[in-house]
Design a protein around this motif. Structure first.
Motif, mmCIF file in Angstrom:
data_model
loop_
_atom_site.group_PDB
_atom_site.id
_atom_site.type_symbol
_atom_site.label_atom_id
_atom_site.label_comp_id
_atom_site.label_asym_id
_atom_site.label_seq_id
_atom_site.Cartn_x
_atom_site.Cartn_y
_atom_site.Cartn_z
ATOM 1 N N VAL A 115 0.879 -1.172 0.000
ATOM 2 C CA VAL A 115 0.000 0.000 0.000
ATOM 3 C C VAL A 115 0.916 1.221 0.000
ATOM 4 N N THR A 116 0.502 2.254 -0.729
ATOM 5 C CA THR A 116 1.317 3.454 -0.860
ATOM 6 C C THR A 116 0.506 4.687 -0.489
ATOM 7 N N ALA A 117 1.095 5.538 0.324
ATOM 8 C CA ALA A 117 0.501 6.834 0.661
ATOM 9 C C ALA A 117 1.361 7.900 -0.003
ATOM 10 N N GLN A 118 0.694 8.866 -0.645
ATOM 11 C CA GLN A 118 1.428 9.933 -1.320
ATOM 12 C C GLN A 118 0.825 11.275 -0.933
ATOM 13 N N VAL A 119 1.704 12.219 -0.617
ATOM 14 C CA VAL A 119 1.291 13.578 -0.272
ATOM 15 C C VAL A 119 1.925 14.518 -1.283
ATOM 16 N N ARG A 120 1.093 15.350 -1.883
ATOM 17 C CA ARG A 120 1.585 16.354 -2.840
ATOM 18 C C ARG A 120 1.385 17.731 -2.243
ATOM 19 N N GLY A 121 2.439 18.501 -2.249
ATOM 20 C CA GLY A 121 2.360 19.867 -1.742
ATOM 21 C C GLY A 121 2.419 19.911 -0.229
ATOM 22 N N GLY A 122 2.611 21.068 0.295
ATOM 23 C CA GLY A 122 2.617 21.245 1.743
ATOM 24 C C GLY A 122 3.912 20.803 2.398
ATOM 25 N N MET A 123 3.881 20.842 3.703
ATOM 26 C CA MET A 123 5.052 20.483 4.503
ATOM 27 C C MET A 123 4.657 19.393 5.502
ATOM 28 N N THR A 124 4.109 18.314 5.005
ATOM 29 C CA THR A 124 3.640 17.228 5.852
ATOM 30 C C THR A 124 4.824 16.481 6.462
ATOM 31 N N ALA A 125 4.719 16.171 7.734
ATOM 32 C CA ALA A 125 5.776 15.412 8.412
ATOM 33 C C ALA A 125 5.803 13.985 7.872
ATOM 34 N N TRP A 126 7.008 13.409 7.781
ATOM 35 C CA TRP A 126 7.143 12.042 7.276
ATOM 36 C C TRP A 126 6.359 11.055 8.123
ATOM 37 N N GLY A 127 6.272 11.296 9.416
ATOM 38 C CA GLY A 127 5.516 10.406 10.298
ATOM 39 C C GLY A 127 4.060 10.308 9.896
ATOM 40 N N GLU A 128 3.485 11.414 9.439
ATOM 41 C CA GLU A 128 2.090 11.410 9.004
ATOM 42 C C GLU A 128 1.915 10.635 7.699
ATOM 43 N N VAL A 129 2.864 10.772 6.788
ATOM 44 C CA VAL A 129 2.794 10.051 5.515
ATOM 45 C C VAL A 129 2.859 8.547 5.783
ATOM 46 N N LYS A 130 3.808 8.142 6.612
ATOM 47 C CA LYS A 130 3.953 6.723 6.960
ATOM 48 C C LYS A 130 2.717 6.204 7.685
ATOM 49 N N ALA A 131 2.192 7.002 8.603
ATOM 50 C CA ALA A 131 1.029 6.585 9.391
ATOM 51 C C ALA A 131 -0.179 6.308 8.502
ATOM 52 N N SER A 132 -0.325 7.051 7.421
ATOM 53 C CA SER A 132 -1.450 6.837 6.502
ATOM 54 C C SER A 132 -1.404 5.450 5.879
ATOM 55 N N SER A 133 -0.227 5.023 5.430
ATOM 56 C CA SER A 133 -0.112 3.691 4.829
ATOM 57 C C SER A 133 -0.251 2.601 5.894
ATOM 58 N N LEU A 134 0.290 2.838 7.081
ATOM 59 C CA LEU A 134 0.165 1.852 8.164
ATOM 60 C C LEU A 134 -1.291 1.669 8.593
ATOM 61 N N LYS A 135 -2.038 2.761 8.625
ATOM 62 C CA LYS A 135 -3.449 2.677 9.009
ATOM 63 C C LYS A 135 -4.241 1.871 7.982
ATOM 64 N N ARG A 136 -4.008 2.128 6.696
ATOM 65 C CA ARG A 136 -4.724 1.394 5.645
ATOM 66 C C ARG A 136 -4.405 -0.101 5.751
ATOM 67 N N ALA A 137 -3.147 -0.446 5.976
ATOM 68 C CA ALA A 137 -2.743 -1.847 6.100
ATOM 69 C C ALA A 137 -3.371 -2.484 7.341
ATOM 70 N N ASP A 138 -3.369 -1.760 8.449
ATOM 71 C CA ASP A 138 -3.951 -2.276 9.685
ATOM 72 C C ASP A 138 -5.447 -2.532 9.511
ATOM 73 N N ASP A 139 -6.150 -1.605 8.873
ATOM 74 C CA ASP A 139 -7.586 -1.778 8.619
ATOM 75 C C ASP A 139 -7.837 -3.009 7.751
ATOM 76 N N TYR A 140 -6.997 -3.200 6.742
ATOM 77 C CA TYR A 140 -7.139 -4.344 5.834
ATOM 78 C C TYR A 140 -7.016 -5.667 6.593
ATOM 79 N N CYS A 141 -6.004 -5.767 7.442
ATOM 80 C CA CYS A 141 -5.793 -7.007 8.200
ATOM 81 C C CYS A 141 -6.883 -7.222 9.246
ATOM 82 N N ARG A 142 -7.312 -6.172 9.899
ATOM 83 C CA ARG A 142 -8.372 -6.292 10.914
ATOM 84 C C ARG A 142 -9.667 -6.812 10.303
ATOM 85 N N GLN A 143 -9.963 -6.430 9.056
ATOM 86 C CA GLN A 143 -11.157 -6.929 8.381
ATOM 87 C C GLN A 143 -11.105 -8.448 8.217
ATOM 88 N N GLN A 144 -9.908 -8.995 8.230
ATOM 89 C CA GLN A 144 -9.720 -10.440 8.109
ATOM 90 C C GLN A 144 -9.567 -11.107 9.477
#
Length: 92
Positions: free
Chosen positions: A32-61
Motif C-alpha cells: 500500500v502506498t501513501a502519497q502527499v503532494r504539496g505542503g510540509m507534511t511530516a514524514w511520520g504522518e505520511v507513513k502513518a497513513s499507509s500503516l493505518k490502511r494496512a492495519d484496517d485491511y488485516c483487521r477486516q480479516q
C-alpha cells in the motif's frame, strides 16, 4: 490585504494525500502506498497513513498487520512524498 496574503500562504501549505488500494505482492505479502503532494507534511504522518490502511485491511480479516518493509521517496516541500509499505497479515 493581510487576509489575502494569509489565505495564499495557507493554500500553498495545504497538502493533498492519496492512499492506494491494498495490492497483493505474492507470498502472503501486500503493498500500500501513501502519497502527499504539496505542503510540509511530516514524514511520520505520511507513513502513518499507509500503516493505518494496512492495519484496517488485516483487521477486516481478523488478523494483525505485520510490517515487512517501508520505503520513502520524495523531498518534503519540493516533490511528492511517498511511503510504500510492504506488509503481511498474521493471526493474532
Amino acid at each position: 490585504m493581510k487576509t489575502k496574503t494569509v489565505l495564499a500562504a495557507l493554500t500553498m501549505l495545504a497538502a493533498c494525500t492519496t492512499i492506494s488500494d491494498v495490492t497483493p505482492a505474492g507470498d502472503g505479502r501486500y503493498t500500500v502506498t501513501a502519497q502527499v503532494r504539496g505542503g510540509m507534511t511530516a514524514w511520520g504522518e505520511v507513513k502513518a497513513s499507509s500503516l493505518k490502511r494496512a492495519d484496517d485491511y488485516c483487521r477486516q480479516q481478523g488478523k494483525q498487520m505485520h510490517q515487512v518493509d517501508m520505503q520513502t521517496h520524495g523531498v518534503r516541500g519540493w516533490t511528492p512524498q511517498e511511503a510504500e509499505l510492504v506488509f503481511s497479515c498474521v493471526n493474532s
